[in-house]
Design an enzyme around this catalytic site. Structure first.
Site, PDB file in Angstrom:
ATOM      1  N   ARG A 176       0.843  -1.206   0.000  1.00 41.13           N
ATOM      2  CA  ARG A 176       0.000   0.000   0.000  1.00 41.13           C
ATOM      3  C   ARG A 176       0.874   1.250   0.000  1.00 41.13           C
ATOM      4  O   ARG A 176       0.559   2.259  -0.639  1.00 41.13           O
ATOM      5  CB  ARG A 176      -0.911   0.008   1.225  1.00 41.13           C
ATOM      6  N   SER A 184      -5.767   4.615   5.059  1.00 43.52           N
ATOM      7  CA  SER A 184      -5.564   3.180   4.932  1.00 43.52           C
ATOM      8  C   SER A 184      -5.094   2.780   3.543  1.00 43.52           C
ATOM      9  O   SER A 184      -4.245   1.898   3.391  1.00 43.52           O
ATOM     10  CB  SER A 184      -6.859   2.432   5.274  1.00 43.52           C
ATOM     11  N   GLU A 222     -19.089   3.902  -2.283  1.00 48.17           N
ATOM     12  CA  GLU A 222     -18.249   3.295  -3.320  1.00 48.17           C
ATOM     13  C   GLU A 222     -18.871   3.350  -4.706  1.00 48.17           C
ATOM     14  O   GLU A 222     -18.159   3.461  -5.706  1.00 48.17           O
ATOM     15  CB  GLU A 222     -17.927   1.843  -2.946  1.00 48.17           C
ATOM     16  N   PHE A 244     -15.586  -3.580  -0.691  1.00 49.05           N
ATOM     17  CA  PHE A 244     -16.571  -2.547  -0.962  1.00 49.05           C
ATOM     18  C   PHE A 244     -16.450  -2.014  -2.385  1.00 49.05           C
ATOM     19  O   PHE A 244     -17.449  -1.778  -3.067  1.00 49.05           O
ATOM     20  CB  PHE A 244     -16.424  -1.405   0.044  1.00 49.05           C
ATOM     21  N   HIS A 295      -6.649  -4.062   1.286  1.00 47.49           N
ATOM     22  CA  HIS A 295      -7.317  -4.888   2.303  1.00 47.49           C
ATOM     23  C   HIS A 295      -8.091  -6.046   1.668  1.00 47.49           C
ATOM     24  O   HIS A 295      -9.223  -6.347   2.049  1.00 47.49           O
ATOM     25  CB  HIS A 295      -8.235  -4.033   3.171  1.00 47.49           C
ATOM     26  N   ASP A 334     -10.735  -7.587  11.035  1.00 46.42           N
ATOM     27  CA  ASP A 334     -11.955  -6.949  10.531  1.00 46.42           C
ATOM     28  C   ASP A 334     -13.014  -7.985  10.172  1.00 46.42           C
ATOM     29  O   ASP A 334     -14.192  -7.655  10.055  1.00 46.42           O
ATOM     30  CB  ASP A 334     -11.644  -6.075   9.314  1.00 46.42           C
ATOM     31  N   ARG A 373      -3.349  -5.839   3.232  1.00 44.46           N
ATOM     32  CA  ARG A 373      -3.088  -4.873   4.304  1.00 44.46           C
ATOM     33  C   ARG A 373      -1.683  -5.001   4.889  1.00 44.46           C
ATOM     34  O   ARG A 373      -0.977  -4.002   5.060  1.00 44.46           O
ATOM     35  CB  ARG A 373      -4.118  -5.041   5.424  1.00 44.46           C
TER      36      ARG A 373
END
Length: 312
Positions: A7, A34, A55, A80, A106, A114, A164
């Protein structure tokens, strides 16, 4: 071996692209800290759009900007962005072949605590079915960096899948990413392990364990899922005869299915798919989840050894 965030590679690369090309625009869905698009926001606030937790709107706005000549990077969590916004991706981005780069973070079990609602295990399957969409899965920091720069230079939609947690470095600056090309990390003629994303390192470590057990493994990074390297898959079918795919994704429709399609149509061989078997994920540390779902290096090595010794 150093671990780095893909990321982070993505976010820093966006800033580099923004400095070179004023047409680069970044959109996010209230997750810039994030997804690491926050770096672009800090450097180019006038070319950054935060649509909030929406989204479908994220993709709609990105499509509109792309239709006006912008190169748009759209980011959110994978589950999402690819699933809540699927209809918009299909009808607005892919159908019009717009210059939108859907770069999700993620993805997979590595989303960890999560839990199942946030662990996208279907995204590769979904995205690779869409006409005009190309699907890429970086295995480490350097590959993510090169992919980000590459897709910025190409017209049309891309999906780049990121996890992540930090990943072990596999490549250095001498590596050259090529779309539609797999990278052979290790050669062997007993079994071929084809993997993507965080499973590339785990597969390599598994191969080292298998070597000590007398099994010589070919390890291949399949970072380009669509288009896929048919030649390297056919070579594995011809030269090795036993292929095992490993992915942090459902075994239905993902890398394993893509490999099976190539094998069935070109050179039939035995293929075993390791991944998540037709179920949702669960909450837990990524290391615990990889242990539970059999995706640690040792688990992979044990499964491959069992397949090989039982003559599949």
């Amino acid at each position: 071996m150093e671990k780095r965030s893909i990321r982070e590679a993505y976010g820093r690369s966006l800033v580099e692209l923004g400095r070179k090309n004023y047409k680069v625009v970044v959109c996010d869905a209230d997750l810039s800290s994030s997804t690491k698009t926050i770096y672009f926001k800090e450097n180019f606030p006038d070319r950054f759009v935060d649509v909030g937790i929406a989204e479908q709107n994220l993709i709609g706005v990105s499509a509109g900007l792309a239709s006006a000549g912008k190169t748009v990077f759209a980011s959110s969590f994978s589950v999402f962005e690819t699933e809540r916004a699927l209809e918009v991706i299909r009808n607005m981005v892919c159908m019009s072949n717009l210059n939108v780069k859907i770069c999700s973070t993620h993805a997979g079990l590595m989303t960890g605590e999560d839990g199942a609602t946030h662990q996208s295990l279907e995204d590769i399957s979904i995205m690779r079915t869409l006409p005009n969409m190309r699907v890429l899965v970086p295995a480490d920091f350097e590959e993510a960096k090169q992919m980000t720069h590459f897709i910025a230079e190409q017209e049309g939609p891309f999906y780049m899948r990121m996890v992540r947690d930090d990943l072990n470095d596999i490549y250095d600056e001498n590596y050259k990413f090529e779309i539609g090309k797999a990278d052979i990390l290790l050669d062997g003629d007993d079994v071929a392990i084809l993997s993507c994303g965080p499973m590339v390192w785990n597969s390599y470590e598994a191969a080292m364990m298998l070597k000590e057990r007398g099994i010589h493994t070919r390890v291949i990074n399949m970072s380009s899922i669509k288009p896929i390297d048919k030649n390297v898959i056919i070579d594995c079918a011809k030269d090795v005869g036993l292929i095992v795919t490993v992915e942090d994704h459902s075994i239905i429709g993902g890398l394993g299915s893509a490999v099976c399609e190539v094998v069935c149509e070109n050179y039939p061989a035995k293929v075993f798919r390791l991944g998540v078997e037709d179920r949702f994920g669960m909450s837990g540390a990524s290391s615990e989840l990889y242990e539970y779902f059999g995706l640690t290096p040792k688990s992979i090595a044990d499964k491959v050894e069992n397949i090989f010794n039982n003559k599949y």
